[in-house]
Design an enzyme around this catalytic site. Structure first.
Site, mmCIF file in Angstrom:
data_model
loop_
_atom_site.group_PDB
_atom_site.id
_atom_site.type_symbol
_atom_site.label_atom_id
_atom_site.label_comp_id
_atom_site.label_asym_id
_atom_site.label_seq_id
_atom_site.Cartn_x
_atom_site.Cartn_y
_atom_site.Cartn_z
ATOM 1 N N LYS A 14 0.841 -1.208 0.000
ATOM 2 C CA LYS A 14 0.000 0.000 0.000
ATOM 3 C C LYS A 14 0.870 1.250 0.000
ATOM 4 C CE LYS A 14 0.962 1.173 4.473
ATOM 5 N NZ LYS A 14 1.752 2.300 4.887
ATOM 6 N N GLY A 103 7.633 0.991 4.868
ATOM 7 C CA GLY A 103 6.463 1.876 4.908
ATOM 8 C C GLY A 103 5.419 1.484 3.873
ATOM 9 N N ALA A 105 3.717 -1.611 4.217
ATOM 10 C CA ALA A 105 2.878 -2.618 4.900
ATOM 11 C C ALA A 105 3.150 -4.045 4.433
ATOM 12 C CB ALA A 105 1.397 -2.273 4.749
ATOM 13 N N GLY A 106 4.425 -4.363 4.212
ATOM 14 C CA GLY A 106 4.782 -5.712 3.760
ATOM 15 C C GLY A 106 4.456 -6.779 4.790
ATOM 16 N N ASP A 141 -2.570 -1.878 9.988
ATOM 17 C CA ASP A 141 -2.599 -1.872 8.523
ATOM 18 C C ASP A 141 -3.110 -3.188 7.928
ATOM 19 O OD1 ASP A 141 -1.535 0.658 8.563
ATOM 20 O OD2 ASP A 141 0.475 0.070 7.887
HETATM 21 P P1 ATP Z 1 4.040 -0.388 7.802
HETATM 22 O O1 ATP Z 1 4.012 0.264 6.456
HETATM 23 O O2 ATP Z 1 2.818 -1.216 8.090
HETATM 24 O O3 ATP Z 1 4.414 0.526 8.926
HETATM 25 P P2 ATP Z 1 6.561 -1.478 7.026
HETATM 26 O O4 ATP Z 1 6.282 -1.760 5.593
HETATM 27 O O5 ATP Z 1 7.316 -0.240 7.346
HETATM 28 O O6 ATP Z 1 5.192 -1.490 7.801
HETATM 29 P P3 ATP Z 1 7.245 -4.214 7.442
HETATM 30 O O7 ATP Z 1 7.861 -4.643 6.151
HETATM 31 O O8 ATP Z 1 5.860 -4.637 7.697
HETATM 32 O O9 ATP Z 1 7.365 -2.648 7.646
HETATM 33 O O10 ATP Z 1 8.239 -4.730 8.601
HETATM 34 C C1 ATP Z 1 8.369 -4.110 9.836
HETATM 35 C C2 ATP Z 1 9.048 -5.094 10.789
HETATM 36 O O11 ATP Z 1 8.119 -6.126 11.068
HETATM 37 C C3 ATP Z 1 10.254 -5.808 10.176
HETATM 38 O O12 ATP Z 1 11.437 -5.129 10.476
HETATM 39 C C4 ATP Z 1 10.202 -7.185 10.814
HETATM 40 O O13 ATP Z 1 11.019 -7.252 11.959
HETATM 41 C C5 ATP Z 1 8.770 -7.374 11.269
HETATM 42 N N1 ATP Z 1 8.003 -8.402 10.530
HETATM 43 C C6 ATP Z 1 7.157 -9.278 11.074
HETATM 44 N N2 ATP Z 1 6.584 -10.055 10.125
HETATM 45 C C7 ATP Z 1 7.089 -9.671 8.951
HETATM 46 C C8 ATP Z 1 6.883 -10.114 7.622
HETATM 47 N N3 ATP Z 1 6.061 -11.124 7.314
HETATM 48 N N4 ATP Z 1 7.537 -9.478 6.653
HETATM 49 C C9 ATP Z 1 8.372 -8.448 6.955
HETATM 50 N N5 ATP Z 1 8.621 -8.014 8.196
HETATM 51 C C10 ATP Z 1 7.981 -8.612 9.210
#
Ligand code: ATP
Length: 303
Positions: A14, A103, A105-106, A141
């Site tokens: 997203k 950022g 939401a992976g 998210d």
């Molecule tokens: P958001 O946009 O929701 O704030 P993000 O994209 O910045 O999230 P994510 O890729 O969701 O960040 O990862 C954040 C942290 O979550 C990672 O550093 C990791 O330690 C943890 N994590 C837990 N499950 C997962 C997963 N399936 N994939 C990636 N990271 C994960």
């Protein structure tokens, strides 16, 4: 009898086209007006029968993904199994294409993907509203990763209203080296807004209308992220990435959610290719990806 085959679910990343952040609440969370748009970068989560809960991950960022019970995909399997009083015996394989800690939401995508994949594998047919409840329990998210398209999230961002989108939008995402921790970015937001009267977060009517009519220029003028100053404060080098994309012809640039991925709205697919090439050549990011929106939410792929 043959063993049941695996179930694969595809889930989108997203971008927040508007992220309005209110002052910190007594519980530490922030009220948000969060306009989510799903984009065509996807993770795939495959659930197969196993004797116990295990996780594997492949992809360029795989080494940054936890393979223990803290992985949101594992937690999703556990919560779903607990609801039905069964044991979460499943192997989850994540084919990761969404930048980690970027950022976008992976992790949330993998949580929603695992939930849907396990529900199908275990033949549970859990009602949609219960799946959404579990998503909200997993993280703010995660419900959006399940539904996709475009939606306004209020509360912590998890109370969703679907939004109409009148056309396709084209994007380039500049992936930075390393991640940014979402709690750290909120902490920096709190520090930067200390003593400031932070307004109640509300969705911008101009932005909602731009989505509804599919008007790229209007959307470019309305993009807004209240976390951008905090992300730039923690990672000043992102300013050069934003400038490189704008100079290459992007209509607008912003930090995606809590960063450090930066998002560039462009007029069409051709502009996306040229902005992506320029960003990669600029040396201000690790790589640049093109994508379109809106993208569908978590979807079971045909076997
Ligand atoms: P958001 O946009 O929701 O704030 P993000 O994209 O910045 O999230 P994510 O890729 O969701 O960040 O990862 C954040 C942290 O979550 C990672 O550093 C990791 O330690 C943890 N994590 C837990 N499950 C997962 C997963 N399936 N994939 C990636 N990271 C994960």
């Amino acid at each position: 009898m043959t063993a049941p085959a695996g179930v694969t679910v595809r889930v989108p990343a997203k971008v927040n086209v508007q992220l309005a952040v209110g002052a910190a609440r007594p519980d530490g969370f922030h009220d948000l007006a969060n306009v989510f748009l799903a984009v065509s970068l996807y993770d795939e989560v495959t659930a197969t029968p196993a004797d116990e809960l295990t996780i594997t991950c492949e992809g360029p960022d795989a080494d940054k993904v936890p393979l223990d019970r803290t992985n949101l995909a594992a937690r999703a399997a556990e919560l779903l199994a607990a609801r039905h009083g069964i044991s979460p015996d499943v192997h989850l394989h994540i084919a990761k294409d969404i930048p980690v800690a970027g950022g976008m939401a992976g992790g949330s995508a993998d949580g929603a993907g695992a939930l849907l994949a396990c529900d199908a594998l275990w033949g549970l047919d859990t009602p949609r509203d219960v799946l959404l409840e579990i998503c909200a329990e997993l993280g703010s998210d995660v419900p959006f990763s399940l539904v996709g398209g475009a939606a306004l999230g209020i509360g912590r961002g998890e109370r969703l209203t679907a939004l109409p989108v009148g056309g396709a939008f084209h994007w380039v995402f500049a992936v930075a080296d390393g991640g940014l921790s979402t709690p750290a970015v909120y902490g920096e937001f709190d520090r930067l807004t200390e003593g400031v009267d932070v307004p109640e977060p509300t969705a911008s009517p101009v932005l909602l209308e731009a989505l509804r009519t599919g008007d790229t220029n209007a959307l470019a003028g309305a993009l807004a992220n209240d976390l951008q100053a905090a992300a730039l404060s923690l990672r000043p080098s992102l300013a050069a990435t934003l400038t490189a994309g704008t100079e290459a012809g992007a209509l607008a640039a912003l930090v995606s959610g809590s960063g450090p991925t930066t998002a560039f709205l462009v007029k069409d697919a051709e502009a996306a290719e040229s902005v992506a090439t320029a960003l990669t050549a600029s040396g201000t990011c690790r790589t640049a990806r093109v994508a379109t929106s809106p993208a569908p939410g978590a979807t079971v792929l045909p076997a």
